[in-house]
Enzyme design. Sequence first.
Site, PDB file in Angstrom:
ATOM      1  N   LYS A 221       0.833  -1.205   0.000  1.00  0.00           N
ATOM      2  CA  LYS A 221       0.000   0.000   0.000  1.00  0.00           C
ATOM      3  C   LYS A 221       0.877   1.269   0.000  1.00  0.00           C
ATOM      4  CE  LYS A 221      -3.914  -2.278   0.245  1.00  0.00           C
ATOM      5  NZ  LYS A 221      -3.596  -3.518   0.907  1.00  0.00           N
TER       6      LYS A 221
HETATM    7  C1  LIG Z   1     -10.083  -1.381   0.169  1.00  0.00           C
HETATM    8  C2  LIG Z   1      -9.339  -2.379   1.009  1.00  0.00           C
HETATM    9  N1  LIG Z   1      -9.807  -2.686   2.231  1.00  0.00           N
HETATM   10  C3  LIG Z   1      -9.170  -3.535   3.031  1.00  0.00           C
HETATM   11  C4  LIG Z   1      -7.996  -4.157   2.639  1.00  0.00           C
HETATM   12  C5  LIG Z   1      -7.347  -5.136   3.529  1.00  0.00           C
HETATM   13  O1  LIG Z   1      -6.091  -4.736   3.978  1.00  0.00           O
HETATM   14  P1  LIG Z   1      -4.999  -5.816   4.435  1.00  0.00           P
HETATM   15  O2  LIG Z   1      -4.456  -6.430   3.184  1.00  0.00           O
HETATM   16  O3  LIG Z   1      -3.979  -5.029   5.166  1.00  0.00           O
HETATM   17  O4  LIG Z   1      -5.688  -6.811   5.290  1.00  0.00           O
HETATM   18  C6  LIG Z   1      -7.467  -3.880   1.378  1.00  0.00           C
HETATM   19  C7  LIG Z   1      -6.228  -4.532   0.921  1.00  0.00           C
HETATM   20  O5  LIG Z   1      -5.986  -4.707  -0.250  1.00  0.00           O
HETATM   21  C8  LIG Z   1      -8.154  -2.955   0.536  1.00  0.00           C
HETATM   22  O6  LIG Z   1      -7.689  -2.650  -0.673  1.00  0.00           O
END
Ligand SMILES: Cc1ncc(COP(=O)(O)O)c(C=O)c1O
Length: 424
Positions: A221
Site C-alpha cells: 500500500k
Molecule cells: C479497500 C481495502 N480494504 C481492506 C484491505 C485489507 O487490507 P490488508 O491487506 O492489510 O488486510 C485492502 C487490501 O488490499 C483494501 O484494498
Amino acid sequence: MNKTLAIEGGPKAFPNMTGKNQPKVGVEEFLSIAERFGFSADAMKRLRAAVTDADLGTGPHLGRYYGSAKPSRGEQFEALACEKFGVKFAQAVSSGTGALHAAMIAVGAGPGKEVICPATGFIATSMAAALVGATPIFCDVDESLQLDPTKLEALITPRTVAVVPTHHWGVVCDLAPVIAIARKHKLKVIEDCAQAPGASYKGKPVGSHGDIGCYSISSYKIIGGGEGGMFVTNDERLFDAMRQAAEAGGLWRPNRFAPERYPGELFPGTNYRMSELESAINVIQMQKLEHVVSRHRTVFRQVKSQLQNFREIRWQKSNDPAGDIGYLLRYFPQNDELGKKIATALQAEGVGSYFRGAAAGPDWHLNRDMYPLFRDNAPQNCPVAADLYNRSVGISLDQWYSPADCDAIAGAINKVHSAYCTPA
Ligand SMILES: Cc1ncc(COP(=O)(O)O)c(C=O)c1O
C-alpha cells in the site's frame, strides 16, 4: 553447599545468572532484514561491524505487555498516526482486514444486521461484515468508481447498522452526502482508507470524517513495510470496543484484570496486535507519508494537466482533486474494443497500462465476482460498477517519475488517443 534456606538467612542458591543475556531478536535478525532489502555486500559488512560492536540491550520486546518508561515503537507509531490522520485515538493492528473486523464488532454488526459497502473496492471490506454474521449490501458506484451517494438511501433498512465508504485507488469518496444520510438514519460510518492513507476530503484527512477509519499499512500500500493495519476514531467507547475486539487479552486496559467499568466493555475478542518489529519500520514509514503523497500528486497533476479530451474517452470523476493521491490514472473508453486497442498501443509506447474488458476473469475488487460471500445466492446487481470497472484503462503513475517522464507519458497517451479517437 550451605543448607540454610535463603528465606531463613542463608545464601541464595542462584544469586545471579552467569550466562550473557542476548536479545531474542538481535544482530542476525537485523542483518537478515537488511539483506532482504538488497544492501550491497560491502554495506552488509559495515552494518555487521557496526551492530556487532554496539550494545543491543535486551532487544525489542512486546511493550504492550509490560509497559516501559520509553514509549514502545507501537505507541510511537500510533501517536504519529493520530497527528497525521487528525484523530484522537489510533491503534496499530496486524492487517487492514483485522482493523475492519474490529470495526464491524464495535458498530454492532452481526447476525440479522446489514452493512452497506461499495460495489467496487476490495472483498476484505464486505468480508469483514460477513465474518461477524452481518449481510453486506452493495451500493453501486458513480464515475468516480466510489460509492454513489445518490443510491445509498434506497438501500437502508431497519437492519442497517453501518455504511463503509471506501476510498480506493487513491481517489476519495464523496463523503459529505454519505455522512449526512448516515446521520439521518443513525448509522455508523466506517471509512475504509486501506488504499488511501494520506488522502484528504475537503482539507481533512480521510478516516477522520466518519465514526471510524480503517487503514492497511502493508508494503503493497501507500506506506508500510510488511503486513499491518490501523483503526482510528474520535469516539472513546468505539475505541475501547475495537481494542477489546482486536486485543482480547485486555492489555489495552489501565488494569487488565479489573471488572467491567461499564456494561458491555468486555466481550470475547481476538489478537490482532502489531509487533514491535513491524511498528519500528512503520514509525519511519509514517514520517515519509506526506512526501510520498506529495510526489504522487505532483506526478498525477503534471500528467493529467496535459491530456487532451476526446469524444470516446471519459475520465474517472474526482470528488476532491486536491485530496486524491493519484497513483493511478484511470479512464473509460467508450467500448471494449477501443479500450483494448488503447492499452495495447500504450504498452507498445512503453507506458505500463492495462484494460480488463467484459470477458476478464473474476476479480475481488468487483462485487459481482466476490463469490466467497454469496455461495449459492446471486450477487446483487450493481450495473454501473460492472460496466465501468471492466471498461476502464488503468495507468500506474510512479511517484519517482521526473518532470521529463511525466511529459513523455502524457505525450504517449495523447498520441495513442489521437490515433484512435475524435477530438472533443
Ligand atoms: C479497500 C481495502 N480494504 C481492506 C484491505 C485489507 O487490507 P490488508 O491487506 O492489510 O488486510 C485492502 C487490501 O488490499 C483494501 O484494498
